[in-house]
Design a protein around this motif. Structure first.
Motif, PDB file in Angstrom:
ATOM      1  N   PRO A  10       7.755  24.636  20.545  1.00  0.00           N
ATOM      2  CA  PRO A  10       7.544  25.314  21.746  1.00  0.00           C
ATOM      3  C   PRO A  10       8.404  26.162  23.015  1.00  0.00           C
ATOM      4  N   VAL A  11       9.235  26.125  21.081  1.00  0.00           N
ATOM      5  CA  VAL A  11      10.479  27.112  22.084  1.00  0.00           C
ATOM      6  C   VAL A  11       9.505  28.927  21.745  1.00  0.00           C
ATOM      7  N   ASP A  12       8.621  29.402  20.765  1.00  0.00           N
ATOM      8  CA  ASP A  12       8.325  30.166  20.603  1.00  0.00           C
ATOM      9  C   ASP A  12       7.282  30.476  21.879  1.00  0.00           C
ATOM     10  N   ASN A  13       6.774  29.698  22.112  1.00  0.00           N
ATOM     11  CA  ASN A  13       5.690  29.285  23.864  1.00  0.00           C
ATOM     12  C   ASN A  13       6.753  29.700  24.527  1.00  0.00           C
ATOM     13  N   GLN A  14       7.907  29.407  25.145  1.00  0.00           N
ATOM     14  CA  GLN A  14       8.616  30.217  26.225  1.00  0.00           C
ATOM     15  C   GLN A  14       8.901  31.528  25.952  1.00  0.00           C
ATOM     16  N   ILE A  15       9.314  31.452  24.800  1.00  0.00           N
ATOM     17  CA  ILE A  15       9.721  33.153  24.590  1.00  0.00           C
ATOM     18  C   ILE A  15       8.710  33.568  24.675  1.00  0.00           C
ATOM     19  N   ALA A  16       7.588  33.622  24.535  1.00  0.00           N
ATOM     20  CA  ALA A  16       6.363  34.870  24.863  1.00  0.00           C
ATOM     21  C   ALA A  16       5.776  35.170  25.940  1.00  0.00           C
ATOM     22  N   THR A  17       6.646  34.325  27.014  1.00  0.00           N
ATOM     23  CA  THR A  17       6.541  34.484  28.087  1.00  0.00           C
ATOM     24  C   THR A  17       8.079  36.498  28.729  1.00  0.00           C
ATOM     25  N   TYR A  18       8.332  36.242  28.085  1.00  0.00           N
ATOM     26  CA  TYR A  18       9.148  37.181  27.955  1.00  0.00           C
ATOM     27  C   TYR A  18       8.679  38.924  27.636  1.00  0.00           C
ATOM     28  N   LEU A  19       7.519  38.710  26.816  1.00  0.00           N
ATOM     29  CA  LEU A  19       7.321  39.397  26.127  1.00  0.00           C
ATOM     30  C   LEU A  19       6.178  40.671  27.160  1.00  0.00           C
ATOM     31  N   ILE A  20       7.065  40.361  28.179  1.00  0.00           N
ATOM     32  CA  ILE A  20       6.384  41.349  29.626  1.00  0.00           C
ATOM     33  C   ILE A  20       7.517  41.964  29.937  1.00  0.00           C
ATOM     34  N   ASP A  21       8.654  41.928  29.624  1.00  0.00           N
ATOM     35  CA  ASP A  21       9.804  42.681  30.054  1.00  0.00           C
ATOM     36  C   ASP A  21      10.294  43.546  28.891  1.00  0.00           C
ATOM     37  N   TYR A  22       9.464  43.829  28.006  1.00  0.00           N
ATOM     38  CA  TYR A  22      10.418  44.864  27.183  1.00  0.00           C
ATOM     39  C   TYR A  22       9.551  45.600  26.469  1.00  0.00           C
TER      40      TYR A  22
END
Length: 210
Positions: free
Chosen positions: A137-149
Motif C-alpha cells: 500500500p505504501v508503494d501505491n501511495q509513493i507512485a502518485t509522486y512520480l509525476i513531480d520528479y
C-alpha cells in the motif's frame, strides 16, 4: 514509522494491507495476468441503480477514485485526508448532493486533471498481479509522486517494474526509475546519478551559449 502511521490514522495502513491481499486473491481467482492487463480500456459499473449514474460503464479508475474518496471524506475513514481537505471542501454539501458526487466521478472529471487518481488505480491493478508485501500500500501511495520528479531512485526492483508497466499508459509524464544496489553500493549509485545529471546540465548550457 508504519506503527506510528497506524496509530495516528486509525489503522488505515493495516486496512490497506488487507485490501491488497484481497485484491491479489481476487485477481488470481479471475485468472488475471500481466499480459491481459488493459489499463487504457478497463471499465467499471455499479451492480444496482445509483442516483447520479447514467447506467453506462465508465473508466475503471473513476470508480476506484470515487470509492477511495467517499471512504476518506464522506465516511470519514481517513483523518489525514480530513485534516487536509475539510477546511476547503464543503463535505456537508457533498453528502447532501450525492448524485452530483457520483456524476462527477463517473463522467465529469478529466483524467488529465486527476493524474494521481489514475496512477493510484493503475498501480493497484499491477500490484494485484504480484506478490503482496507489507509495503504494497505504501508503494501505491509513493507512485502518485512520480509525476513531480525527473528521476526516482529505489532499491525495490519490483516497484520499478510496476512503474514500467504503467508508464506507456500514464496520462502524465513519470520520473525515470533507477534501481540502486543495497548497502554501500547505494552511495556510489547516487553519486553516479548526480555526476551524470551535472554533465547533462553542462552540455545543455553549452548548447544554449551562442
Amino acid at each position: 514509522m508504519a506503527k506510528i502511521v497506524s496509530k495516528v490514522d486509525n489503522g488505515a495502513l493495516d486496512r490497506a494491507r488487507g485490501e491488497s491481499k484481497v485484491a491479489r486473491s481476487t485477481a488470481r481467482e479471475l485468472g488475471h495476468t500481466m499480459q491481459a492487463l488493459r489499463l487504457e480500456t478497463a471499465r467499471a459499473w455499479y451492480t444496482h441503480e445509483v442516483d447520479g449514474w447514467d447506467g453506462e460503464p465508465f473508466d475503471a479508475w473513476r470508480g476506484f477514485g470515487e470509492v477511495h474518496w467517499r471512504q476518506a471524506l464522506i465516511q470519514r475513514q481517513s483523518q489525514t485526508a480530513l485534516d487536509w481537505l475539510e477546511p476547503w471542501v464543503d463535505l456537508n454539501r457533498v453528502r447532501a448532493e450525492h448524485p452530483g458526487w457520483i456524476a462527477f466521478w463517473t463522467r465529469e472529471c478529466l483524467m488529465e486533471r486527476l493524474p494521481r487518481e489514475w496512477l493510484r488505480w493503475a498501480m493497484s491493478e499491477v500490484q494485484a498481479l504480484r506478490k503482496v508485501t507489507p509495503g504494497t500500500p505504501v508503494d501505491n501511495q509513493i507512485a502518485t509522486y512520480l509525476i513531480d520528479y525527473d528521476v526516482f531512485v529505489t532499491g525495490d526492483r519490483a516497484f520499478a517494474e510496476c512503474v514500467e508497466v504503467i508508464r506507456p499508459h500514464s496520462p502524465a509524464s513519470l520520473a525515470t526509475t533507477s534501481v540502486s544496489p543495497a548497502g554501500d553500493g547505494a552511495v556510489d549509485h547516487l553519486l553516479g546519478l548526480f555526476e551524470k545529471s551535472a554533465r547533462q546540465q553542462h552540455e545543455r548550457c553549452q548548447l544554449l551559449v551562442p
